[in-house]
Design a protein around this motif. Structure first.
Motif: not given
Length: 181
Positions: A73-83
């Motif tokens: 498993l090698d994943r990258t995800q960008k998430l909004d800090a508010r979430d």
């Protein structure tokens, strides 16, 4: 690009990457780690990191999750800090035996073990049901990097006993944080 001491994966926008990252974070919180004796300076850095997390209300958090299993498993995800519930990450409560460690230039870093019962109790309302037994996670540790007294990244590492066929699976989750106000 290198982040937190390891090469980042290609970016993935899938929801499975977000779920994988959430699972990996939950795995680390469920584990326990090893470290050296605490120092006052490391405790001070931990308090600064905690205060910085509370002040992050906007920007993008990049989550890198990796598990070294037969099917990696090698994943990258960008998430909004508010979430993300960054203010719910109680580093000062959950980190045991913090000590300073060497890290990237111009950063101050500390590492410590995770206090399992406190973390699970605090995070249980926020975590999904896990497909593994939390007791199967071990050797988990958190590393925090700060620049100018503000958190830059959190790195969570450990191993999970994934059963007879897979054995122990090392994992790592890095949260690259936006600048705290």
């Amino acid at each position: 690009m290198r982040v937190g001491g390891w090469r980042t994966a290609p970016e993935s926008g899938s929801s499975s990457a977000g779920a994988s990252a959430a699972l990996a974070v939950a795995l680390v919180v469920a584990g326990c780690g090893r470290s050296q004796a605490p120092s006052q300076n490391a405790r001070d850095l931990l308090v600064q990191a905690q205060q910085g997390l509370i002040r992050i209300h906007s920007g993008t958090v990049t989550v890198h999750a990796r598990a070294k299993s037969p099917i990696p498993l090698d994943r990258t995800q960008k998430l909004d800090a508010r979430d993300l519930p960054l203010s719910e990450l109680r580093l000062t409560r959950w980190t045991r035996k913090p000590h300073q460690v060497a890290c990237e230039p111009k950063l101050e870093c500390l590492r410590g073990e995770v206090a399992v019962s406190e973390a699970l109790r605090d995070l249980s309302p926020l975590l999904p049901n896990l497909p593994i037994d939390p007791d199967s996670v071990h050797d988990a540790a958190v590393q925090v990097a700060l620049r100018d007294h503000k958190p830059v990244y959190l790195k969570l590492t450990g191993k999970v006993d994934a059963g007879f066929l897979l054995g122990e699976v090392p994992f790592e989750v890095v949260l690259d944080l936006p600048r705290a106000r």
